[in-house]
Design an enzyme around this catalytic site. Sequence first.
Site, mmCIF file in Angstrom:
data_model
loop_
_atom_site.group_PDB
_atom_site.id
_atom_site.type_symbol
_atom_site.label_atom_id
_atom_site.label_comp_id
_atom_site.label_asym_id
_atom_site.label_seq_id
_atom_site.Cartn_x
_atom_site.Cartn_y
_atom_site.Cartn_z
ATOM 1 N N ASP A 40 0.814 -1.225 0.000
ATOM 2 C CA ASP A 40 0.000 0.000 0.000
ATOM 3 C C ASP A 40 0.846 1.273 0.000
ATOM 4 O O ASP A 40 0.379 2.330 0.436
ATOM 5 C CB ASP A 40 -0.971 0.049 1.198
ATOM 6 C CG ASP A 40 -2.030 -1.041 1.164
ATOM 7 O OD1 ASP A 40 -1.980 -1.892 0.251
ATOM 8 O OD2 ASP A 40 -2.900 -1.043 2.049
ATOM 9 N N ARG A 82 -0.012 -9.892 -5.619
ATOM 10 C CA ARG A 82 0.935 -10.976 -5.316
ATOM 11 C C ARG A 82 0.756 -12.135 -6.290
ATOM 12 O O ARG A 82 1.730 -12.784 -6.707
ATOM 13 C CB ARG A 82 0.761 -11.419 -3.863
ATOM 14 C CG ARG A 82 1.335 -10.384 -2.909
ATOM 15 C CD ARG A 82 0.607 -10.278 -1.576
ATOM 16 N NE ARG A 82 0.533 -8.864 -1.215
ATOM 17 C CZ ARG A 82 1.508 -8.201 -0.594
ATOM 18 N NH1 ARG A 82 2.570 -8.823 -0.186
ATOM 19 N NH2 ARG A 82 1.391 -6.902 -0.367
ATOM 20 N N LYS A 131 4.611 -10.811 4.008
ATOM 21 C CA LYS A 131 3.201 -11.102 3.702
ATOM 22 C C LYS A 131 3.077 -12.012 2.489
ATOM 23 O O LYS A 131 3.691 -11.773 1.457
ATOM 24 C CB LYS A 131 2.491 -9.776 3.438
ATOM 25 C CG LYS A 131 1.053 -9.911 2.965
ATOM 26 C CD LYS A 131 0.391 -8.552 3.066
ATOM 27 C CE LYS A 131 -0.896 -8.459 2.277
ATOM 28 N NZ LYS A 131 -1.524 -7.137 2.472
ATOM 29 N N SER A 156 -2.836 -10.228 5.439
ATOM 30 C CA SER A 156 -2.621 -8.824 5.808
ATOM 31 C C SER A 156 -2.502 -8.640 7.313
ATOM 32 O O SER A 156 -3.132 -9.356 8.099
ATOM 33 C CB SER A 156 -3.773 -7.955 5.290
ATOM 34 O OG SER A 156 -3.684 -7.801 3.901
HETATM 35 MG MG MG Z 1 -1.548 -3.829 -0.597
#
Ligand code: MG
Length: 486
Positions: A40, A82, A131, A156
Amino acid sequence: MKSRPLLLSFLVTLALGAASLTAATTKPVQPNIIVIFTDDQGYGDLGSYGAPNIETPHLDRLAAEGMRFTSFYAATFCGPSRAQLMTGSYAARVGHARNPSPNSNFGLHPNELTVAEVLRVAGYATMAIGKWHLGDAPEFLPTRQGFDTYFGLPYSNDMWRYHPKMPPRENEDALMQATRARAAYTGYSGQESYYPPNGGFPNDLPLMRDETVIEKNPDQRQLTTRYTETALQFISAPRDRPFFLYLAHAMPHVPLFVSEKFAGKSARGLYGDVLMEIDWSVGQILARLKQLGLDEHTLVVFTSDNGPWLGYGIDGGSAGPLRDGKGTTWEGGVRVPAIFRWPGKIPAARRTDAVAGNIDLLPTFARLAGAAVPADRVLDGRDLWPLLAGETPRSPHPYFHYLGGSPEGQINYRGVRDDRWKLVLNVGADGKIAARELYDLGADLGEKFDRAKQHPEIVRRLAAAAQQFHDELRQNLRPAGRRSRG
Ligand code: MG
């Protein structure tokens, strides 16, 4: 007659020369490869991308020593991005244009060939840190998708019992109270749409090593430090083969946490502190590469998984000059920073506006490793090496496609661009493309002025390319993996 041995020797020399030349051109260089993937982080959150008040000296050096992309694309949010990085395909193509929740019944299909599997087959040692978010059931974990080892959060860092959308409870503990106070302070909108209607995730957040949960609800202030220390250990391990390190930071995804090293250090507030710590992490890795003499044997890539999460107010990042943020197919949602550095191989201090994206990492790395890309399926990504090596200024993509989140087997196709123009579109129930708006990304990076009426011929050309892509994609969708319950 005396000339014959000479001639023979000359011919032998020629043959040997040709043989060694062949060996030199076909034997892959096989650099070490490090991908640092932030979460992000916006287009405007690095010094080299114009951040006015976040200090990122190590990342600025990375850009000064490598190539910086200004039209590099991820997906609109975490899981799909991803999936793209791992498979070299648009997330919708691999059935993964959505986020798995904790204990999800789906994940990236085990039959997908990930970049880690491609590199491991070519002889690389592989590790994933951070992650994952491609399914947390055992059959979907990094260790089943090409990584020798794994350390991190399988989804997350906000998918836990301390999410601000959790229904209020009696006698909430200090962390929950702090979470609510922070959300109220930041301008948090509470608008994130993909959460369950009951308002949250009642589970603990697992920290995993390989396939074992080693901690629950780890102190997130230490995550960036612990990930960095683990990365340094992996880089420094003695080995006689190249390595691939995928370092997917939890930060700066909300909830933001920073160690005491950087708390309160940035004028940009907590978000800036977190970016400073990620920058420190990059600096640690660069210093270790130099110390080990690996600078010229290592490709380092830094990029983000999607644009800034604007609904979190001051705890969200900035898309800089771009429109909107995470979750959208406006430029601010999907255009991300991307820096490639390999001293001696990638020209230093270059900027390119050629269109590229995280779908291109797999084919690019495969080429560098001397590995074959999967030939039994459609890959959307292309080899960026000619661009990175400075052999061409051109993108390998005549058209690039904007796809939003969607359920498995469905396509949320929102737009197409070439090297200058972006067509925003809808797809009818009959699968027919309907053009909506046309933006000149050269003159109007912020997508403010619709030019469709002035350029009907460009609208027609882009709509035709979009129709062709959509028709092909519909024919070549692959399934997500389904969790086997035993
Ligand atoms: Mg993200």
